[in-house]
Design a protein around this motif. Sequence first.
Motif, PDB file in Angstrom:
ATOM      1  N   SER A  40       0.829  -1.210   0.000  1.00 42.30           N
ATOM      2  CA  SER A  40       0.000   0.000   0.000  1.00 42.30           C
ATOM      3  C   SER A  40       0.864   1.261   0.000  1.00 42.30           C
ATOM      4  CB  SER A  40      -0.959  -0.002   1.187  1.00 42.30           C
ATOM      5  OG  SER A  40      -0.323   0.499   2.347  1.00 42.30           O
ATOM      6  N   GLU A  41       1.991   1.216   0.672  1.00 40.30           N
ATOM      7  CA  GLU A  41       2.887   2.379   0.662  1.00 40.30           C
ATOM      8  C   GLU A  41       3.480   2.614  -0.721  1.00 40.30           C
ATOM      9  OE1 GLU A  41       5.557   3.589   3.689  1.00 40.30           O
ATOM     10  OE2 GLU A  41       4.782   2.160   5.160  1.00 40.30           O
ATOM     11  N   LEU A  42       3.636   1.534  -1.479  1.00 41.95           N
ATOM     12  CA  LEU A  42       4.205   1.643  -2.819  1.00 41.95           C
ATOM     13  C   LEU A  42       3.111   1.830  -3.872  1.00 41.95           C
ATOM     14  CD1 LEU A  42       6.973  -1.102  -2.695  1.00 41.95           C
ATOM     15  CD2 LEU A  42       7.314   1.325  -3.168  1.00 41.95           C
ATOM     16  N   ALA A  43       1.840   1.810  -3.442  1.00 45.59           N
ATOM     17  CA  ALA A  43       0.722   1.839  -4.378  1.00 45.59           C
ATOM     18  C   ALA A  43       0.856   0.713  -5.393  1.00 45.59           C
ATOM     19  CB  ALA A  43       0.617   3.207  -5.067  1.00 45.59           C
ATOM     20  N   MET A  44       1.184  -0.471  -4.857  1.00 44.25           N
ATOM     21  CA  MET A  44       1.293  -1.663  -5.698  1.00 44.25           C
ATOM     22  C   MET A  44       0.483  -2.791  -5.052  1.00 44.25           C
ATOM     23  SD  MET A  44       5.363  -1.784  -6.624  1.00 44.25           S
ATOM     24  CE  MET A  44       5.160  -3.546  -6.733  1.00 44.25           C
ATOM     25  N   THR A  45       0.403  -3.915  -5.742  1.00 43.62           N
ATOM     26  CA  THR A  45      -0.287  -5.070  -5.168  1.00 43.62           C
ATOM     27  C   THR A  45       0.727  -6.001  -4.508  1.00 43.62           C
ATOM     28  OG1 THR A  45      -0.077  -6.332  -7.195  1.00 43.62           O
ATOM     29  CG2 THR A  45      -2.064  -4.973  -6.939  1.00 43.62           C
ATOM     30  N   THR A  46       0.234  -6.841  -3.620  1.00 44.75           N
ATOM     31  CA  THR A  46       1.138  -7.788  -2.950  1.00 44.75           C
ATOM     32  C   THR A  46       1.731  -8.772  -3.962  1.00 44.75           C
ATOM     33  OG1 THR A  46      -0.674  -9.302  -2.441  1.00 44.75           O
ATOM     34  CG2 THR A  46      -0.147  -7.635  -0.789  1.00 44.75           C
ATOM     35  N   ALA A  47       0.989  -9.021  -5.018  1.00 39.38           N
ATOM     36  CA  ALA A  47       1.486  -9.958  -6.034  1.00 39.38           C
ATOM     37  C   ALA A  47       2.805  -9.460  -6.624  1.00 39.38           C
ATOM     38  CB  ALA A  47       0.444 -10.148  -7.126  1.00 39.38           C
ATOM     39  N   ALA A  48       2.902  -8.151  -6.821  1.00 35.95           N
ATOM     40  CA  ALA A  48       4.136  -7.586  -7.383  1.00 35.95           C
ATOM     41  C   ALA A  48       5.303  -7.780  -6.417  1.00 35.95           C
ATOM     42  CB  ALA A  48       3.929  -6.110  -7.695  1.00 35.95           C
ATOM     43  N   LEU A  49       5.018  -7.688  -5.138  1.00 39.46           N
ATOM     44  CA  LEU A  49       6.069  -7.895  -4.140  1.00 39.46           C
ATOM     45  C   LEU A  49       6.658  -9.299  -4.253  1.00 39.46           C
ATOM     46  CD1 LEU A  49       5.155  -5.213  -3.031  1.00 39.46           C
ATOM     47  CD2 LEU A  49       5.080  -6.195  -0.745  1.00 39.46           C
ATOM     48  N   HIS A  50       5.779 -10.257  -4.497  1.00 38.38           N
ATOM     49  CA  HIS A  50       6.241 -11.646  -4.572  1.00 38.38           C
ATOM     50  C   HIS A  50       7.153 -11.871  -5.771  1.00 38.38           C
ATOM     51  CE1 HIS A  50       4.163 -13.659  -1.247  1.00 38.38           C
ATOM     52  NE2 HIS A  50       3.160 -12.847  -1.459  1.00 38.38           N
ATOM     53  N   TYR A  51       7.057 -10.981  -6.764  1.00 37.76           N
ATOM     54  CA  TYR A  51       7.991 -11.070  -7.885  1.00 37.76           C
ATOM     55  C   TYR A  51       9.407 -10.743  -7.417  1.00 37.76           C
ATOM     56  CZ  TYR A  51      10.513  -9.741 -12.103  1.00 37.76           C
ATOM     57  OH  TYR A  51      11.460  -9.625 -13.080  1.00 37.76           O
ATOM     58  N   HIS A  52       9.537  -9.761  -6.530  1.00 38.93           N
ATOM     59  CA  HIS A  52      10.867  -9.312  -6.084  1.00 38.93           C
ATOM     60  C   HIS A  52      11.416 -10.159  -4.949  1.00 38.93           C
ATOM     61  CE1 HIS A  52      10.748  -5.679  -8.577  1.00 38.93           C
ATOM     62  NE2 HIS A  52       9.468  -5.607  -8.263  1.00 38.93           N
ATOM     63  N   PHE A  53      10.529 -10.577  -4.045  1.00 39.44           N
ATOM     64  CA  PHE A  53      10.935 -11.440  -2.931  1.00 39.44           C
ATOM     65  C   PHE A  53       9.906 -12.558  -2.815  1.00 39.44           C
ATOM     66  CE2 PHE A  53      12.526  -7.182  -2.064  1.00 39.44           C
ATOM     67  CZ  PHE A  53      13.865  -7.426  -1.803  1.00 39.44           C
ATOM     68  N   PRO A  54      10.313 -13.787  -3.033  1.00 39.80           N
ATOM     69  CA  PRO A  54       9.363 -14.896  -3.121  1.00 39.80           C
ATOM     70  C   PRO A  54       8.466 -15.031  -1.899  1.00 39.80           C
ATOM     71  CG  PRO A  54      11.650 -15.689  -3.193  1.00 39.80           C
ATOM     72  CD  PRO A  54      11.695 -14.204  -3.290  1.00 39.80           C
ATOM     73  N   GLY A  55       8.972 -14.714  -0.725  1.00 42.87           N
ATOM     74  CA  GLY A  55       8.138 -14.837   0.462  1.00 42.87           C
ATOM     75  C   GLY A  55       8.622 -13.898   1.545  1.00 42.87           C
ATOM     76  N   LYS A  56       7.878 -13.814   2.603  1.00 40.73           N
ATOM     77  CA  LYS A  56       8.212 -12.889   3.674  1.00 40.73           C
ATOM     78  C   LYS A  56       9.546 -13.273   4.328  1.00 40.73           C
ATOM     79  CE  LYS A  56       6.012 -10.517   7.575  1.00 40.73           C
ATOM     80  NZ  LYS A  56       5.121 -10.649   8.756  1.00 40.73           N
ATOM     81  N   ALA A  57       9.811 -14.562   4.390  1.00 41.86           N
ATOM     82  CA  ALA A  57      11.063 -15.021   4.997  1.00 41.86           C
ATOM     83  C   ALA A  57      12.266 -14.521   4.195  1.00 41.86           C
ATOM     84  CB  ALA A  57      11.083 -16.547   5.093  1.00 41.86           C
TER      85      ALA A  57
END
Lengths: 196, 196
Positions: A40-57
């Motif tokens: 939300s801070e990046l105005a992006m979706t969580t799906a996009a985050l998973h592209y850069h880092f596969p998981g929270k770990a």
Amino acid sequence: MMASKQRSEAGETATRILDIGERLVQVRGFNGFSYADVASELAMTTAALHYHFPGKAELGRALIERYTQRFLDALEEIDARIPGAPDKLDAYAALYAGVLRGQRMCLCGMLAAEYQTLPDPMRDAVIAFIDANEAWVERVLSDGRQAGSIALPGSASDAARLIVSGLEGAMLVARPYGDLARFDTAAEGLLSGFRR
Amino acid sequence: MMASKQRSEAGETATRILDIGERLVQVRGFNGFSYADVASELAMTTAALHYHFPGKAELGRALIERYTQRFLDALEEIDARIPGAPDKLDAYAALYAGVLRGQRMCLCGMLAAEYQTLPDPMRDAVIAFIDANEAWVERVLSDGRQAGSIALPGSASDAARLIVSGLEGAMLVARPYGDLARFDTAAEGLLSGFRR
DNA sequence: GTCTATAGGCAGATAGAC
DNA sequence: GTCTATCTGCCTATAGAC
């Protein structure tokens, strides 16, 4: 294709994710933030985050590694800029104070509290951060003793551990009070005993 | 109707909930455990928990208040049992060591890390715990200075804050290593400077 | 690289029967 | 006091279109 400016360069977006994640962990803890907060801070979706880092770990591990590298760079800079051991220790404490000024806890101090809930790779990285800090402080203390500017009652290793854990504790307690002076006074009390 | 054994007695089940919740917070943090965790250990449903504590925030507040009361009782017991200020401080550090021996963090040290995510009533209770601890240590230091058994470079208040935050930090760092000696050495280093 | 859509699970919490 | 049943919302994560 752009020429890369330096080795192991992270993408622009990945860097922004790390910046936001770092702040969130330092303020709220690893169990106190979500991918959705970052997105939300990046105005992006969580799906996009998973592209850069596969998981929270994996994001967590990357956060610790970048933070540790930055810290080690700062220690190198202190070594290059400041000659005497007592002044180096003051500069070391000032690093912590700078983190606290941003109303953040030390990333690895925060993760030390949450240690039992962390995935294994993150645990190892937290330990590596503390080990590296203790090793640097121990070296500074030993050099200072050699040079006659530092007085040690016991081993340099024990004193280093006292200083590192003492600074972490001073941050931990000062932050709820929102009181930087609390940290500064504790840091001064911790370090003054070792000056000769 | 049973005669109550003492004032403000908590029910059997409520006490068991507090015992389990306390351990979970000290080991995993307030954001690292759930009502379901507590319920499963009691072989009960989460709905039953809500009968005893309306919400997680109220449970959290009750946890801090009981923990603080126990701590204050232990401090009273130290005052009654131990005469000299230096020995009182050693006993104080031993309280922390006892918590760490159970592989737990101090409840309020853990919550200090998570402070920014806590509901307001819990925040106030965390601050009250730290205030009470600092006040007790400050009084012991002042009395010891009066009696000549304690040497203080600065104010008793500053020294008390150094000791409390130092012990919290020593726990924070020792726990990931699973190394009680790490805590003991740091505690000794913290306290030895104040003995005369 | 980022999106929509969605899965599957767990969170804290409530209603109402017993 | 404790249960079953259920709600609503958030969590991490994935598939597949663009």
